[in-house]
Design a protein around this motif. Structure first.
Motif, PDB file in Angstrom:
ATOM      1  N   THR A   9       0.843  -1.197   0.000  1.00  0.00           N
ATOM      2  CA  THR A   9       0.000   0.000   0.000  1.00  0.00           C
ATOM      3  C   THR A   9       0.879   1.247   0.000  1.00  0.00           C
ATOM      4  OG1 THR A   9      -1.540  -1.269   1.338  1.00  0.00           O
ATOM      5  CG2 THR A   9      -1.972   1.081   1.145  1.00  0.00           C
ATOM      6  N   ASN A  10       0.587   2.166  -0.889  1.00  0.00           N
ATOM      7  CA  ASN A  10       1.320   3.430  -0.957  1.00  0.00           C
ATOM      8  C   ASN A  10       0.859   4.355   0.168  1.00  0.00           C
ATOM      9  OD1 ASN A  10       2.937   2.882  -3.219  1.00  0.00           O
ATOM     10  ND2 ASN A  10       1.209   3.287  -4.587  1.00  0.00           N
ATOM     11  N   PRO A  11       1.652   5.402   0.477  1.00  0.00           N
ATOM     12  CA  PRO A  11       1.255   6.324   1.553  1.00  0.00           C
ATOM     13  C   PRO A  11      -0.128   6.927   1.313  1.00  0.00           C
ATOM     14  CG  PRO A  11       3.497   6.790   0.825  1.00  0.00           C
ATOM     15  CD  PRO A  11       2.949   5.768  -0.116  1.00  0.00           C
ATOM     16  N   ASN A  12      -0.508   7.130   0.055  1.00  0.00           N
ATOM     17  CA  ASN A  12      -1.814   7.732  -0.216  1.00  0.00           C
ATOM     18  C   ASN A  12      -2.931   6.692  -0.237  1.00  0.00           C
ATOM     19  OD1 ASN A  12      -1.475   6.370  -2.585  1.00  0.00           O
ATOM     20  ND2 ASN A  12      -1.334   8.193  -3.888  1.00  0.00           N
ATOM     21  N   GLY A  13      -2.597   5.456   0.156  1.00  0.00           N
ATOM     22  CA  GLY A  13      -3.627   4.433   0.251  1.00  0.00           C
ATOM     23  C   GLY A  13      -3.816   3.611  -1.011  1.00  0.00           C
ATOM     24  N   SER A  14      -3.209   4.029  -2.114  1.00  0.00           N
ATOM     25  CA  SER A  14      -3.354   3.267  -3.351  1.00  0.00           C
ATOM     26  C   SER A  14      -2.536   1.980  -3.283  1.00  0.00           C
ATOM     27  CB  SER A  14      -2.913   4.115  -4.553  1.00  0.00           C
ATOM     28  OG  SER A  14      -1.533   4.413  -4.452  1.00  0.00           O
ATOM     29  N   ILE A  15      -2.915   1.038  -4.139  1.00  0.00           N
ATOM     30  CA  ILE A  15      -2.246  -0.266  -4.136  1.00  0.00           C
ATOM     31  C   ILE A  15      -1.050  -0.234  -5.081  1.00  0.00           C
ATOM     32  CG2 ILE A  15      -2.533  -2.709  -4.718  1.00  0.00           C
ATOM     33  CD1 ILE A  15      -3.922  -1.909  -2.163  1.00  0.00           C
ATOM     34  N   ASN A  16       0.077  -0.756  -4.601  1.00  0.00           N
ATOM     35  CA  ASN A  16       1.318  -0.795  -5.376  1.00  0.00           C
ATOM     36  C   ASN A  16       1.589  -2.258  -5.730  1.00  0.00           C
ATOM     37  OD1 ASN A  16       3.944  -0.707  -6.288  1.00  0.00           O
ATOM     38  ND2 ASN A  16       4.811   0.222  -4.439  1.00  0.00           N
ATOM     39  N   THR A  17       1.554  -2.583  -7.012  1.00  0.00           N
ATOM     40  CA  THR A  17       1.795  -3.983  -7.389  1.00  0.00           C
ATOM     41  C   THR A  17       3.212  -4.183  -7.905  1.00  0.00           C
ATOM     42  OG1 THR A  17       0.837  -3.550  -9.547  1.00  0.00           O
ATOM     43  CG2 THR A  17      -0.609  -4.544  -7.898  1.00  0.00           C
ATOM     44  N   HIS A  18       4.095  -3.215  -7.673  1.00  0.00           N
ATOM     45  CA  HIS A  18       5.500  -3.431  -8.000  1.00  0.00           C
ATOM     46  C   HIS A  18       6.119  -4.386  -6.981  1.00  0.00           C
ATOM     47  CE1 HIS A  18       5.666  -0.657 -11.278  1.00  0.00           C
ATOM     48  NE2 HIS A  18       5.110   0.292 -10.558  1.00  0.00           N
ATOM     49  N   ALA A  19       7.276  -4.931  -7.343  1.00  0.00           N
ATOM     50  CA  ALA A  19       7.895  -5.942  -6.484  1.00  0.00           C
ATOM     51  C   ALA A  19       8.181  -5.388  -5.093  1.00  0.00           C
ATOM     52  CB  ALA A  19       9.180  -6.452  -7.139  1.00  0.00           C
ATOM     53  N   PHE A  20       8.889  -4.238  -5.024  1.00  0.00           N
ATOM     54  CA  PHE A  20       9.276  -3.709  -3.724  1.00  0.00           C
ATOM     55  C   PHE A  20       8.421  -2.499  -3.364  1.00  0.00           C
ATOM     56  CE2 PHE A  20      12.970  -6.172  -4.941  1.00  0.00           C
ATOM     57  CZ  PHE A  20      13.221  -6.868  -3.760  1.00  0.00           C
ATOM     58  N   PRO A  21       8.063  -2.362  -2.071  1.00  0.00           N
ATOM     59  CA  PRO A  21       7.164  -1.291  -1.631  1.00  0.00           C
ATOM     60  C   PRO A  21       7.864   0.077  -1.591  1.00  0.00           C
ATOM     61  CG  PRO A  21       7.908  -2.579   0.242  1.00  0.00           C
ATOM     62  CD  PRO A  21       8.472  -3.254  -0.978  1.00  0.00           C
ATOM     63  N   HIS A  22       7.066   1.125  -1.479  1.00  0.00           N
ATOM     64  CA  HIS A  22       7.586   2.498  -1.573  1.00  0.00           C
ATOM     65  C   HIS A  22       8.653   2.804  -0.539  1.00  0.00           C
ATOM     66  CE1 HIS A  22       5.672   4.309   2.030  1.00  0.00           C
ATOM     67  NE2 HIS A  22       4.867   3.268   1.897  1.00  0.00           N
ATOM     68  N   TRP A  23       8.540   2.192   0.664  1.00  0.00           N
ATOM     69  CA  TRP A  23       9.489   2.540   1.722  1.00  0.00           C
ATOM     70  C   TRP A  23      10.860   1.906   1.502  1.00  0.00           C
ATOM     71  CZ3 TRP A  23      10.919  -1.994   3.906  1.00  0.00           C
ATOM     72  CH2 TRP A  23       9.991  -3.041   3.954  1.00  0.00           C
ATOM     73  N   ALA A  24      10.958   0.975   0.552  1.00  0.00           N
ATOM     74  CA  ALA A  24      12.240   0.294   0.337  1.00  0.00           C
ATOM     75  C   ALA A  24      13.004   0.850  -0.856  1.00  0.00           C
ATOM     76  CB  ALA A  24      11.992  -1.199   0.140  1.00  0.00           C
ATOM     77  N   THR A  25      12.398   1.809  -1.580  1.00  0.00           N
ATOM     78  CA  THR A  25      13.017   2.210  -2.842  1.00  0.00           C
ATOM     79  C   THR A  25      13.371   3.695  -2.869  1.00  0.00           C
ATOM     80  OG1 THR A  25      10.863   2.688  -3.849  1.00  0.00           O
ATOM     81  CG2 THR A  25      11.735   0.461  -4.140  1.00  0.00           C
ATOM     82  N   ILE A  26      14.327   4.031  -3.721  1.00  0.00           N
ATOM     83  CA  ILE A  26      14.653   5.418  -4.067  1.00  0.00           C
ATOM     84  C   ILE A  26      14.542   5.519  -5.581  1.00  0.00           C
ATOM     85  CG2 ILE A  26      16.437   7.189  -4.160  1.00  0.00           C
ATOM     86  CD1 ILE A  26      17.625   6.091  -1.619  1.00  0.00           C
ATOM     87  N   PRO A  27      13.739   6.430  -6.116  1.00  0.00           N
ATOM     88  CA  PRO A  27      12.748   7.273  -5.434  1.00  0.00           C
ATOM     89  C   PRO A  27      11.625   6.399  -4.858  1.00  0.00           C
ATOM     90  CG  PRO A  27      13.150   8.019  -7.706  1.00  0.00           C
ATOM     91  CD  PRO A  27      13.756   6.676  -7.571  1.00  0.00           C
ATOM     92  N   SER A  28      10.817   6.973  -3.972  1.00  0.00           N
ATOM     93  CA  SER A  28       9.782   6.151  -3.342  1.00  0.00           C
ATOM     94  C   SER A  28       8.652   5.831  -4.316  1.00  0.00           C
ATOM     95  CB  SER A  28       9.249   6.845  -2.089  1.00  0.00           C
ATOM     96  OG  SER A  28       8.968   8.203  -2.360  1.00  0.00           O
TER      97      SER A  28
END
Lengths: 255, 326
Positions: free
Chosen positions: B125-144
């Motif tokens: 789940t992204n910070p804005n509540g949307s669903i992220n179907t990429h392999a790694f979540p927003h908190w683990a990546t740069i850019p988020s």
């Protein structure tokens, strides 16, 4: 009314999240600063200069054998341009297709597909590397770009070769560019065949660029016009290619 | 090089040559480690990390974290790994991370191992509540947020910092003896009995054993693995993914068995670095985070504050001391 739901674990958790969020927005903010931009562009320049420094000017990309071919060569990006003039060309087997070679040249050319196919050809089984990470091996046959440029006669002020394409991306058409080192490289060809058959529409019919020491987005498909220019500043968004302009990808795609 | 620059020379405790323990040296060392008597209560400090090590440590810490997190974003662009020269969507990956049709996320290893990872990998789940179907979540990546171009800019520019700093550190460490004196295991340390003792010491959270100024054998082996295996592998496999470097150095492709194999090895190395960072941070916390972090900033380790060092334990140093005093 305040509900006392802030347990210690939740507090630690939210502090952690806040810290992480700060770090992440921090990175995203740093990325937007001019200093970071300068650092990134400087390192891109360094990468290009370094790869050029350690490579022979004509160092060849590895060529494979028929046994190494990918079973399916993936088409990517636009796989069937919708423009009506392009579709009309497809409909009559590219009989009306003409490749224009112009810009800073002495003798602008207009070449039909049979004329291009009658020129000396080069066949190479090479690996296509997408910027996303995947690779596919295919056999490309086409006319070496340098022969076309020699025939047209590059003017001394020419610095870059721009490829104008038929695939439509939003407001503009796809385009790409290379410098004269890559333009004259022996493996740089305008290919009209893939795996021994006429180039499929999916892979860029009737003519696509192969610049074998760079990534997939440089391999312009549906090439309609080859233009020699002195500067990339006045082409498209000025960064030398569709993805460079719109997606902030690096112009040099050797890495 | 000045005396103060020499690591583990300890002006306070006269530990200058403790790295080659002789009977006399051991006695000095034991003096430094014994629970202080009221007469000798002033804290001992040992100079543990040279300026080159400290500088590289922090440069590398930043570069490595940026490269790991931007690398995860690059992986998100094509979350499949293959062996061999080629590999794309129609080919068979050995690892694949993605969403499941049932609304979860999973990691597939080969054809048969299916690990559910809903919420973290493949579907988050992204910070804005949307669903992220990429392999790694927003908190683990740069850019988020998803950006292959942005991640490549971070990754490829920090690669220069990472590589240049590593080459500099490697040269300095070879010249100043850091590699030979501090990192290469000594013969007796590799004896099974010694290895086992160090494993037991670690399990008892006793990290500095007899010689707080020196790396213990598990540390040496781990740093050896990271410095001499993971670092060269990750740099060379990174270069192998570049079509320009492949043309310049075709042997890279032979060395790793193709670009897609190199990409797989690059990712496995990254997982190794991530595991190293987790264990490293855990051990720093267990060994006394303030003292340990301070020693990596100032170079000086406070011996009395070292948790669980040999002074209270049955390590060779104190035993030697006991033997001498007996």
């Amino acid at each position: 009314m305040i509900t006392p739901t802030m347990t210690r674990r939740r507090l630690v958790g939210s502090l952690g999240l806040a810290g992480g969020g700060l770090l992440l927005t921090g990175c995203d903010r740093v990325a937007a600063t001019p200093a970071f931009r300068g650092f990134v562009e400087g390192s891109e320049r360094l990468t290009m200069d370094f790869t050029r420094l350690v490579s022979a000017r004509d160092a060849l990309a590895r060529e494979f054998t028929a046994a190494d071919l990918s079973p399916v060569f993936r088409g990517n990006g636009v796989t069937n341009p919708t423009a009506t003039d392009y579709q009309a060309m497809v409909a009559n087997g590219f009989a009306d297709y003409r490749l224009r070679v112009d810009g800073l040249v002495r003798r602008p050319l207009s070449m039909s597909l049979p004329q291009l196919q009658a020129m000396p050809r080069r066949s190479q089984i090479t690996r296509h590397d997408c910027v996303e990470g995947w690779s596919a091996i295919g056999q490309w046959t086409g006319v070496p770009l340098r022969l076309l440029l020699n025939q047209a006669g590059l003017l001394p002020q020419a610095r870059y070769i721009v490829f104008h394409c038929a695939d439509d991306y939003g407001p503009g058409k796809y385009y790409e560019s290379v410098d004269l080192i890559d333009a004259h490289h022996p493996q740089t060809i305008l290919a009209w065949a893939l795996n021994g058959r006429a180039l499929p529409v999916t892979n860029g019919a009737p003519l696509r660029l192969r610049v074998e020491r760079q990534l997939g987005y440089k391999q312009a498909k549906y090439v309609m016009r080859v233009e020699a220019v002195n500067s990339l500043a006045h082409i498209g968004g000025g960064k030398g290619g569709y993805w460079e302009d719109s997606g902030d990808y690096a112009w040099y795609a050797g890495i | 090089m000045t005396g103060a620059e020499k690591p583990w020379s300890a002006p306070d405790a006269e530990l200058a040559n403790a790295d080659e323990p002789t009977a006399a040296g051991m006695g000095d060392l034991a003096d430094a480690l014994t629970p202080p008597s009221p007469m000798a209560s002033k804290p001992h400090r040992i100079y543990r990390h040279r300026v080159s090590t400290r500088l590289w440590h922090w440069t590398n810490a930043i570069a490595l974290i940026v490269m790991l997190m931007s690398g995860l974003m690059i992986f998100n662009a094509h979350p499949r790994l293959y062996w061999g020269e080629y590999g794309a969507n129609m080919d068979t990956p050995w690892l694949w991370i993605g969403p499941t049709p049932e609304g979860g996320g999973h990691l597939l290893l080969g054809r048969s191992i299916d690990i559910p990872t809903t919420g973290v990998l493949g579907r988050s789940t992204n910070p804005n509540g949307s669903i992220n179907t990429h392999a790694f979540p927003h908190w683990a990546t740069i850019p988020s947020g998803y950006s292959l171009a942005g991640a490549r800019r971070w990754h490829l520019s920090f690669a220069w910092i990472f590589v240049l700093a590593t080459i500099g550190y490697a040269l300095v460490s070879l010249v100043n003896g850091h590699v030979r004196r501090d990192l290469l295991p000594k013969r007796h340390e590799l004896a099974p009995r010694h290895l086992w003792k160090d494993v037991v010491d670690h399990l008892k959270l006793r990290f500095h054993g007899d010689e707080p100024g020196q790396y213990n054998i598990l540390q040496k082996l781990t740093y050896g693995l990271v410095l001499f295996v993971l670092l060269p592998l990750v740099i060379l496999t990174g270069m192998t993914m570049s079509p320009a470097f492949d043309a310049a150095f075709p042997w890279l492709l032979d060395l790793f068995g193709g670009r897609q194999s190199a990409r797989s090895i690059h990712f496995v190395c990254a997982a190794g670095f991530a595991a190293f960072i987790v264990v490293h941070l855990l051990l720093v916390v267990l060994a006394g985070p303030i003292n340990e972090i301070r020693s990596m900033i100032t170079g000086w380790l406070h011996v009395r504050e070292v948790k669980g060092h040999g002074a209270e334990g049955p390590g060779a140093g104190p035993r030697a001391r006991e033997e001498q005093t007996a």
